[in-house]
Design a protein around this motif. Structure first.
Motif, PDB file in Angstrom:
ATOM      1  N   THR A  85      -9.586  40.745  -2.801  1.00 45.76           N
ATOM      2  CA  THR A  85      -8.411  40.391  -3.598  1.00 45.76           C
ATOM      3  C   THR A  85      -7.361  39.822  -2.662  1.00 45.76           C
ATOM      4  OG1 THR A  85      -8.895  42.181  -5.148  1.00 45.76           O
ATOM      5  CG2 THR A  85      -6.675  41.268  -5.201  1.00 45.76           C
ATOM      6  N   CYS A  86      -6.872  38.647  -2.996  1.00 41.72           N
ATOM      7  CA  CYS A  86      -5.864  37.979  -2.172  1.00 41.72           C
ATOM      8  C   CYS A  86      -4.520  38.690  -2.326  1.00 41.72           C
ATOM      9  CB  CYS A  86      -5.730  36.516  -2.601  1.00 41.72           C
ATOM     10  SG  CYS A  86      -4.502  35.604  -1.623  1.00 41.72           S
ATOM     11  N   VAL A  87      -3.816  38.795  -1.228  1.00 43.03           N
ATOM     12  CA  VAL A  87      -2.489  39.404  -1.263  1.00 43.03           C
ATOM     13  C   VAL A  87      -1.585  38.662  -2.250  1.00 43.03           C
ATOM     14  CG1 VAL A  87      -1.553  38.109   0.689  1.00 43.03           C
ATOM     15  CG2 VAL A  87      -0.642  40.368   0.172  1.00 43.03           C
TER      16      VAL A  87
ATOM     17  N   LEU B 187      -1.440  40.203  -5.682  1.00 40.23           N
ATOM     18  CA  LEU B 187      -1.020  41.594  -5.795  1.00 40.23           C
ATOM     19  C   LEU B 187       0.473  41.773  -6.035  1.00 40.23           C
ATOM     20  CD1 LEU B 187      -3.262  43.004  -2.949  1.00 40.23           C
ATOM     21  CD2 LEU B 187      -3.590  43.263  -5.416  1.00 40.23           C
ATOM     22  N   THR B 188       1.263  40.754  -5.773  1.00 40.99           N
ATOM     23  CA  THR B 188       2.710  40.896  -5.945  1.00 40.99           C
ATOM     24  C   THR B 188       3.093  40.921  -7.421  1.00 40.99           C
ATOM     25  OG1 THR B 188       2.990  38.517  -5.702  1.00 40.99           O
ATOM     26  CG2 THR B 188       3.290  39.857  -3.720  1.00 40.99           C
ATOM     27  N   GLY B 189       2.451  40.101  -8.239  1.00 49.88           N
ATOM     28  CA  GLY B 189       2.779  40.022  -9.667  1.00 49.88           C
ATOM     29  C   GLY B 189       2.582  41.323 -10.420  1.00 49.88           C
ATOM     30  N   PRO B 190       1.389  41.937 -10.352  1.00 52.02           N
ATOM     31  CA  PRO B 190       1.165  43.161 -11.113  1.00 52.02           C
ATOM     32  C   PRO B 190       2.109  44.306 -10.737  1.00 52.02           C
ATOM     33  CG  PRO B 190      -0.920  42.295 -10.305  1.00 52.02           C
ATOM     34  CD  PRO B 190       0.175  41.478  -9.686  1.00 52.02           C
ATOM     35  N   LEU B 191       2.533  44.349  -9.483  1.00 48.57           N
ATOM     36  CA  LEU B 191       3.416  45.427  -9.053  1.00 48.57           C
ATOM     37  C   LEU B 191       4.901  45.070  -9.201  1.00 48.57           C
ATOM     38  CD1 LEU B 191       0.706  46.413  -7.858  1.00 48.57           C
ATOM     39  CD2 LEU B 191       2.035  47.348  -5.999  1.00 48.57           C
ATOM     40  N   ARG B 192       5.160  43.786  -9.438  1.00 51.71           N
ATOM     41  CA  ARG B 192       6.535  43.293  -9.510  1.00 51.71           C
ATOM     42  C   ARG B 192       7.332  43.680  -8.262  1.00 51.71           C
ATOM     43  NH1 ARG B 192       8.521  45.269 -14.992  1.00 51.71           N
ATOM     44  NH2 ARG B 192       6.570  46.351 -15.189  1.00 51.71           N
ATOM     45  N   LEU B 193       6.670  43.488  -7.117  1.00 52.00           N
ATOM     46  CA  LEU B 193       7.281  43.745  -5.817  1.00 52.00           C
ATOM     47  C   LEU B 193       7.172  42.488  -4.976  1.00 52.00           C
ATOM     48  CD1 LEU B 193       5.674  47.218  -4.987  1.00 52.00           C
ATOM     49  CD2 LEU B 193       8.029  46.812  -5.730  1.00 52.00           C
TER      50      LEU B 193
ATOM     51  N   THR C 241       6.995  43.879   0.780  1.00 55.23           N
ATOM     52  CA  THR C 241       6.794  45.267   0.358  1.00 55.23           C
ATOM     53  C   THR C 241       5.317  45.528   0.077  1.00 55.23           C
ATOM     54  OG1 THR C 241       9.015  45.317  -0.576  1.00 55.23           O
ATOM     55  CG2 THR C 241       7.494  47.024  -1.326  1.00 55.23           C
ATOM     56  N   VAL C 242       4.677  44.592  -0.622  1.00 56.96           N
ATOM     57  CA  VAL C 242       3.250  44.729  -0.904  1.00 56.96           C
ATOM     58  C   VAL C 242       2.467  44.750   0.408  1.00 56.96           C
ATOM     59  CG1 VAL C 242       1.241  43.607  -1.939  1.00 56.96           C
ATOM     60  CG2 VAL C 242       3.380  43.756  -3.225  1.00 56.96           C
ATOM     61  N   SER C 243       2.811  43.890   1.334  1.00 58.31           N
ATOM     62  CA  SER C 243       2.123  43.860   2.629  1.00 58.31           C
ATOM     63  C   SER C 243       2.283  45.177   3.377  1.00 58.31           C
ATOM     64  CB  SER C 243       2.644  42.709   3.492  1.00 58.31           C
ATOM     65  OG  SER C 243       2.211  41.485   2.941  1.00 58.31           O
ATOM     66  N   HIS C 244       3.457  45.766   3.293  1.00 61.50           N
ATOM     67  CA  HIS C 244       3.677  47.074   3.934  1.00 61.50           C
ATOM     68  C   HIS C 244       2.745  48.126   3.328  1.00 61.50           C
ATOM     69  CE1 HIS C 244       5.455  50.798   5.295  1.00 61.50           C
ATOM     70  NE2 HIS C 244       5.569  51.150   4.033  1.00 61.50           N
TER      71      HIS C 244
ATOM     72  N   GLY D 260      -7.858  31.580   6.234  1.00 63.86           N
ATOM     73  CA  GLY D 260      -6.799  30.572   6.288  1.00 63.86           C
ATOM     74  C   GLY D 260      -5.453  31.257   6.442  1.00 63.86           C
ATOM     75  N   THR D 261      -4.527  30.957   5.541  1.00 56.91           N
ATOM     76  CA  THR D 261      -3.198  31.574   5.632  1.00 56.91           C
ATOM     77  C   THR D 261      -3.090  32.849   4.805  1.00 56.91           C
ATOM     78  OG1 THR D 261      -2.412  30.205   3.809  1.00 56.91           O
ATOM     79  CG2 THR D 261      -2.060  29.365   6.042  1.00 56.91           C
ATOM     80  N   TRP D 262      -4.141  33.192   4.044  1.00 56.73           N
ATOM     81  CA  TRP D 262      -4.077  34.347   3.158  1.00 56.73           C
ATOM     82  C   TRP D 262      -4.928  35.499   3.688  1.00 56.73           C
ATOM     83  CZ3 TRP D 262      -0.270  34.255  -0.084  1.00 56.73           C
ATOM     84  CH2 TRP D 262       0.190  33.045  -0.574  1.00 56.73           C
ATOM     85  N   ALA D 263      -4.539  36.707   3.327  1.00 55.09           N
ATOM     86  CA  ALA D 263      -5.312  37.900   3.652  1.00 55.09           C
ATOM     87  C   ALA D 263      -5.962  38.410   2.368  1.00 55.09           C
ATOM     88  CB  ALA D 263      -4.412  38.971   4.246  1.00 55.09           C
ATOM     89  N   TYR D 264      -7.218  38.812   2.483  1.00 58.46           N
ATOM     90  CA  TYR D 264      -7.972  39.350   1.358  1.00 58.46           C
ATOM     91  C   TYR D 264      -8.338  40.797   1.665  1.00 58.46           C
ATOM     92  CZ  TYR D 264      -8.370  34.722  -0.656  1.00 58.46           C
ATOM     93  OH  TYR D 264      -8.084  33.508  -1.222  1.00 58.46           O
TER      94      TYR D 264
END
Length: 116
Positions: free
Chosen positions: A59-61, A64-70, A74-77, A94-98
């Motif tokens: 799952t791409c980072v 993950l921000t949308g579902p948590l509304r963060l 913060t999500v990366s932390h 590439g530039t994304w973390a999965y």
């Protein structure tokens, strides 16, 4: 009976037998606390659930921000805490973390709790 004679009688009767299983050692308790502490946050539990039920290839980072509304920082932390606790594996593409659930992570945690 006096308090002293009660204590002596209790000691000789073995009123407080130790179990056959060894108690949790200090190092294992520290590791276990770190793992359980990682789960003790609702956002991290949600992230773990989303990643576990997400695509098998990760799952791409960015997803993950949308579902948590963060925000992304913060999500990366929270993701870092889950990676450090051994729940998630991180792969840079590439530039994304999965992120994927580390095989056996949930079973290891269940075994930790059962072993108490």
């Amino acid at each position: 009976m006096t308090p002293t004679s009660l204590a002596t009688a209790a000691d000789s009767a073995g009123c407080c037998p130790t179990g056959t299983q060894e108690s949790l050692g200090e190092a294992k308790a520290q590791d276990g606390a770190r793992v359980l502490k990682a789960l003790a946050d609702p956002n991290r539990l949600r992230l773990l659930s989303i990643v576990k039920n997400g695509p098998q290839n990760g799952t791409c980072v960015c997803d993950l921000t949308g579902p948590l509304r963060l925000g992304q920082p913060t999500v990366s932390h929270h993701l870092k805490v889950l990676v450090d606790a051994g729940f998630l594996a991180r792969e840079k593409r590439g530039t994304w973390a999965y992120y994927t659930l580390r095989p056996g992570a949930l079973e290891d945690t269940a075994a930790l709790i059962r072993g108490l």
